[in-house]
Write an enzyme that holds these catalytic residues in place. Structure first.
Site, PDB file in Angstrom:
ATOM      1  N   ASN A  10       0.718  -1.080  -0.016  1.00 48.72           N
ATOM      2  CA  ASN A  10       0.089  -0.184  -0.109  1.00 48.72           C
ATOM      3  C   ASN A  10       1.109   1.268  -0.053  1.00 48.72           C
ATOM      4  OD1 ASN A  10      -1.881   2.017   0.382  1.00 48.72           O
ATOM      5  ND2 ASN A  10      -2.390   1.558   2.576  1.00 48.72           N
ATOM      6  N   HIS A  97      -9.670   0.973   4.794  1.00 50.19           N
ATOM      7  CA  HIS A  97      -8.409   1.094   5.365  1.00 50.19           C
ATOM      8  C   HIS A  97      -8.340   2.047   6.502  1.00 50.19           C
ATOM      9  CE1 HIS A  97      -4.172   2.228   5.968  1.00 50.19           C
ATOM     10  NE2 HIS A  97      -3.685   1.148   5.495  1.00 50.19           N
ATOM     11  N   GLY A 175       2.057   2.232  10.743  1.00 48.88           N
ATOM     12  CA  GLY A 175       2.913   3.167  10.489  1.00 48.88           C
ATOM     13  C   GLY A 175       3.307   3.603  11.998  1.00 48.88           C
ATOM     14  N   SER A 215       2.995  -2.367  10.376  1.00 49.71           N
ATOM     15  CA  SER A 215       4.568  -2.208  10.481  1.00 49.71           C
ATOM     16  C   SER A 215       5.475  -3.512  10.050  1.00 49.71           C
ATOM     17  CB  SER A 215       4.887  -1.856  11.858  1.00 49.71           C
ATOM     18  OG  SER A 215       4.281  -0.468  12.008  1.00 49.71           O
TER      19      SER A 215
HETATM   20  C1  PEP Z   1      -0.770  -0.033   5.993  1.00 50.50           C
HETATM   21  O1  PEP Z   1      -1.107   1.253   5.337  1.00 50.50           O
HETATM   22  O2  PEP Z   1      -1.744  -0.922   5.125  1.00 50.50           O
HETATM   23  C2  PEP Z   1       0.081  -0.326   6.711  1.00 50.50           C
HETATM   24  C3  PEP Z   1       0.055  -1.673   7.166  1.00 50.50           C
HETATM   25  O3  PEP Z   1       1.201   0.609   7.111  1.00 50.50           O
HETATM   26  P1  PEP Z   1       2.659   0.196   7.778  1.00 50.50           P
HETATM   27  O4  PEP Z   1       3.094  -1.083   7.016  1.00 50.50           O
HETATM   28  O5  PEP Z   1       3.377   1.361   7.307  1.00 50.50           O
HETATM   29  O6  PEP Z   1       2.285  -0.020   9.228  1.00 50.50           O
END
Ligand code: PEP
Length: 251
Positions: A10, A97, A175, A215
């Site tokens: 994503n 999301h 994130g 993450s």
């Molecule tokens: C996401 O936006 O779907 C996501 C999982 O972001 P991150 O991997 O940065 O936590």
């Protein structure tokens, strides 16, 4: 048809066409075709065509869109439509999301509508569910994800339910650098699998991919992927760098 595991990137509001071309050149140079998984890119809508062009010789690498509006067409300035997503050749659409829910105020009712529209258009909706930290600490995780799942499936018939993808993304892990443990992910994936089974039966539920997101990085991807009931990964930050993404895709 896709193969499990499903590993999805994503890109959120990152990588315009110029960056995407450079990314793909570097990524493809180290990513030979793999016949045992499906990889999906969710670029910005303005970058979808560029990514599709870059991947046209790689049927194992799919392209999806990050969002569509809850109406198929009309006076909705600034939105993208499921019909346009289909027209451009996207195969999967993210729905619900956490940034759509918590930054843009997307409600369960909107996810209900979007899931129906996307399924009717014969695209694959990837429904994202997940609890906030407050909800987790209050012991409400299972109830929250079940509520979000029920809303997402509300207007789908059983065949349409069988064709969805699901992503468990705890909001507190997105994130933040804080990842759910593989055990935590498995536990909630099990809750979701059970909820799917009570709707469409064990056999069909077992075939629906449930991805974990939050993450994920090249250091934890393999361990998360090996956890029971984890059928794939949805990756934000760590998918933005071609080397990091290539190593997650190989996990
Ligand atoms: C996401 O936006 O779907 C996501 C999982 O972001 P991150 O991997 O940065 O936590």
């Amino acid at each position: 048809m896709y193969l499990k595991p499903v590993i999805a990137a994503n890109w959120k509001l990152n990588h315009g066409p110029t960056d995407a071309r450079a990314f793909l050149q570097r990524f493809l140079a180290q990513s030979p075709k793999q016949n045992d998984r499906t990889v999906i890119f969710f670029p910005s809508a303005l970058t979808v065509t560029t990514v599709m062009d870059g991947l046209k010789d790689r049927p194992d690498l799919w392209v999806g869109v990050q969002n569509v509006h809850s109406e198929a067409q009309g006076a909705f300035t600034g939105e993208n439509s499921v019909l346009m997503a289909r027209d451009i050749g996207a195969r999967v659409v993210l729905v619900g999301h956490s940034e759509r829910r918590h930054v843009f105020g997307e409600t369960d009712a909107m996810t209900t509508r979007k899931m129906a529209l996307i399924s009717q258009a014969r695209l694959i909706p990837m429904l994202c569910v997940g609890e906030t930290l407050e909800e987790r600490e209050g012991g409400h995780t299972a109830a929250v994800v079940e509520r979000q799942l029920t809303a997402g499936l509300a207007e789908l018939d059983d065949a349409q339910v069988a064709a969805i993808m699901l992503a468990y993304e705890p909001v507190w892990a997105i994130g933040t650098g804080r990842t759910a443990t593989p055990e935590d992910a498995s536990e909630i994936h099990g809750v979701l699998r059970q909820a799917l089974a009570s709707r469409v039966g064990d056999k069909v539920a077992a075939g629906i991919p449930i991805l974990y997101g939050g993450s994920v990085n090249r250091g934890n991807a393999a361990q998360l992927l090996a956890a029971p009931d984890v059928d794939g990964l949805l990756v934000g930050g760590a998918s933005l760098d071609a080397d990091s993404w290539a190593s997650i895709v190989r996990a």
